[in-house]
Design a protein around this motif. Structure first.
Motif, PDB file in Angstrom:
ATOM      1  N   VAL A   1       0.866  -1.183   0.000  1.00 22.89           N
ATOM      2  CA  VAL A   1       0.000   0.000   0.000  1.00 22.89           C
ATOM      3  C   VAL A   1       0.899   1.228   0.000  1.00 22.89           C
ATOM      4  O   VAL A   1       1.797   1.347   0.841  1.00 22.89           O
ATOM      5  N   THR A   2       0.655   2.127  -0.936  1.00 23.78           N
ATOM      6  CA  THR A   2       1.472   3.340  -1.013  1.00 23.78           C
ATOM      7  C   THR A   2       0.586   4.563  -1.174  1.00 23.78           C
ATOM      8  O   THR A   2      -0.459   4.501  -1.840  1.00 23.78           O
ATOM      9  N   GLY A   3       1.004   5.643  -0.562  1.00 26.98           N
ATOM     10  CA  GLY A   3       0.263   6.898  -0.647  1.00 26.98           C
ATOM     11  C   GLY A   3       1.022   7.976  -1.391  1.00 26.98           C
ATOM     12  O   GLY A   3       0.780   9.163  -1.168  1.00 26.98           O
TER      13      GLY A   3
ATOM     14  N   SER B   1      -6.251   9.357   2.329  1.00 29.50           N
ATOM     15  CA  SER B   1      -6.754   8.529   3.442  1.00 29.50           C
ATOM     16  C   SER B   1      -5.906   7.273   3.575  1.00 29.50           C
ATOM     17  O   SER B   1      -6.424   6.149   3.618  1.00 29.50           O
ATOM     18  N   LEU B   2      -4.594   7.456   3.638  1.00 28.24           N
ATOM     19  CA  LEU B   2      -3.695   6.307   3.668  1.00 28.24           C
ATOM     20  C   LEU B   2      -3.923   5.442   4.900  1.00 28.24           C
ATOM     21  O   LEU B   2      -3.984   4.205   4.805  1.00 28.24           O
ATOM     22  N   GLU B   3      -4.081   6.057   6.045  1.00 28.91           N
ATOM     23  CA  GLU B   3      -4.250   5.287   7.279  1.00 28.91           C
ATOM     24  C   GLU B   3      -5.549   4.490   7.271  1.00 28.91           C
ATOM     25  O   GLU B   3      -5.579   3.330   7.698  1.00 28.91           O
TER      26      GLU B   3
ATOM     27  N   LEU C   1       1.668  -7.285   5.106  1.00 29.55           N
ATOM     28  CA  LEU C   1       1.308  -5.966   4.592  1.00 29.55           C
ATOM     29  C   LEU C   1       2.499  -5.028   4.697  1.00 29.55           C
ATOM     30  O   LEU C   1       3.124  -4.910   5.754  1.00 29.55           O
ATOM     31  N   VAL C   2       2.808  -4.349   3.592  1.00 19.77           N
ATOM     32  CA  VAL C   2       3.887  -3.365   3.547  1.00 19.77           C
ATOM     33  C   VAL C   2       3.277  -2.027   3.141  1.00 19.77           C
ATOM     34  O   VAL C   2       2.538  -1.953   2.149  1.00 19.77           O
TER      35      VAL C   2
ATOM     36  N   ASN D   1       5.606  11.320   4.923  1.00 22.52           N
ATOM     37  CA  ASN D   1       4.628  11.564   5.982  1.00 22.52           C
ATOM     38  C   ASN D   1       5.052  10.812   7.246  1.00 22.52           C
ATOM     39  O   ASN D   1       4.657   9.669   7.491  1.00 22.52           O
ATOM     40  N   GLU D   2       5.897  11.463   8.056  1.00 24.44           N
ATOM     41  CA  GLU D   2       6.421  10.824   9.259  1.00 24.44           C
ATOM     42  C   GLU D   2       5.333  10.598  10.306  1.00 24.44           C
ATOM     43  O   GLU D   2       5.401   9.643  11.087  1.00 24.44           O
ATOM     44  N   GLU D   3       4.331  11.465  10.361  1.00 25.29           N
ATOM     45  CA  GLU D   3       3.273  11.315  11.367  1.00 25.29           C
ATOM     46  C   GLU D   3       2.504  10.018  11.157  1.00 25.29           C
ATOM     47  O   GLU D   3       2.263   9.263  12.104  1.00 25.29           O
TER      48      GLU D   3
END
Length: 329
Positions: free
Chosen positions: A279-281, A288-290, A307-308, A314-316
């Motif tokens: 999964v990449t954003g 809505s990556l999270e 899952l990777v 986006n460090e947060e």
């Protein structure tokens, strides 16, 4: 009497002949007059003097190709996310390696220096961290009336600046890797062709995969490169004729020195016997990556899968995902 006359005649004839012989040279030598320029004499054929040294001159078509002025390629992009610049760098790397070209990358919105368009990277970063605002902006500008007004605003405030930028570059080919680098640059390209009195080609390289903003597609382009069949249909729907489904630009590092799957998984610390879901954003890990990761993790719960997630810069989000306990792998 007759005898005396004959002797006088013979003497006069001898004197006349002696004068003619003396006038023609006789035993006296006189220097030849100096001739200007180049003269030829048969005596030159029999002299043993060596001819002057003449430098050898050879001709090869390679010399023409080597000395030919390289074609100028101008890549238009904007630092709204990392994917556009990454694609531009990959294209530059491939073009320079294969052709005699000079490739320049240009963030044309920032270079134009017209507010608020020059602050597009900061605005993108702000909206990317707020999915609701980003979604409203994306779908709002995709709506045709809003898109038409947006284009008119861009044309009014940026056309003169874009003309000046293109006139300073004088490219042979313009390549756009950003959806906002079509409409006004194409109008400036048409003006530049009239000024230079020669064609200036324009190509679009779409860097989105599943869906693309309508501003990606302008029927005035000479070629439009898309990565998927779905986007090829979208481009034709918006009137683009020359559509080429060619995939995404990749840097050389992704195509050379490939590792086997087992060695790659071992190097990354992944299970060799499990299925892997990525999964990449994007470069900034926006959207809505999270939430997407949560939904995918629930679907994979209880299965032999790992899952990777690529969070980009986006460090947060990365810290929040690492601090959680995940079912499965």
């Amino acid at each position: 009497m007759r005898l005396g006359a004959l002797l006088l005649l013979a003497h006069a004839t001898a004197l006349r002949g002696r004068r003619r012989w003396r006038d023609r040279g006789g035993f006296t030598t006189t220097p030849e007059p100096q001739r200007e320029g180049w003269t030829f004499s048969t005596r030159d054929l029999f002299t043993e003097e060596e001819p002057p040294q003449v430098a050898k001159w050879t001709f090869s078509t390679r010399d023409l190709l080597a000395r030919r002025k390289p074609k100028k390629v101008l890549m238009l992009m904007s630092d709204t996310g990392g994917g556009h610049r990454a694609s531009a760098n990959a294209l530059k790397q491939a073009l320079v390696a294969r052709y005699n070209v000079q490739v320049d990358l240009l963030d044309i919105w920032t270079a134009a220096g017209v507010f608020p368009w020059s602050s597009s990277p900061r605005a993108y970063s702000y909206m990317g961290k707020r999915p609701m605002i980003w979604r409203a902006f994306f779908y709002g500008t995709a709506f045709y009336p809003v898109r038409l007004v947006t284009r008119l605003l861009h044309d009014f405030s940026l056309r003169r600046r874009f003309k000046k930028i293109l006139r300073g570059q004088e490219p042979d080919l313009v390549v756009s890797v950003h959806p906002m680098c079509q409409h006004v640059p194409l109008s400036a390209r048409t003006w530049l062709e009239k000024v230079l009195k020669r064609p200036v080609k324009f190509a679009t390289v779409v860097t989105d995969l599943g869906s693309a903003h309508p501003m990606w597609f302008d029927k005035r382009v000479d070629a439009c490169f898309v990565p998927t069949q779905r986007l090829a249909k979208n481009a034709k729907y918006y009137g683009v004729s020359n559509v080429i489904n060619y995939g995404l630009p990749l840097r050389r590092e992704f195509s050379q020195k490939r590792l086997s799957k087992d060695r790659a998984r071992k190097k990354l610390g992944l299970d060799r016997n499990s299925s892997t879901v990525l999964v990449t954003g994007g470069g900034d890990g926006f959207g809505s990556l999270e939430k997407i990761v949560d939904a995918v993790a629930q679907e994979l719960a209880g299965s032999n899968a790992q899952l990777v997630v690529i969070c980009g810069r986006n460090e947060e989000v990365r810290k929040r995902l690492e601090s959680r306990t995940w079912p499965g792998r």
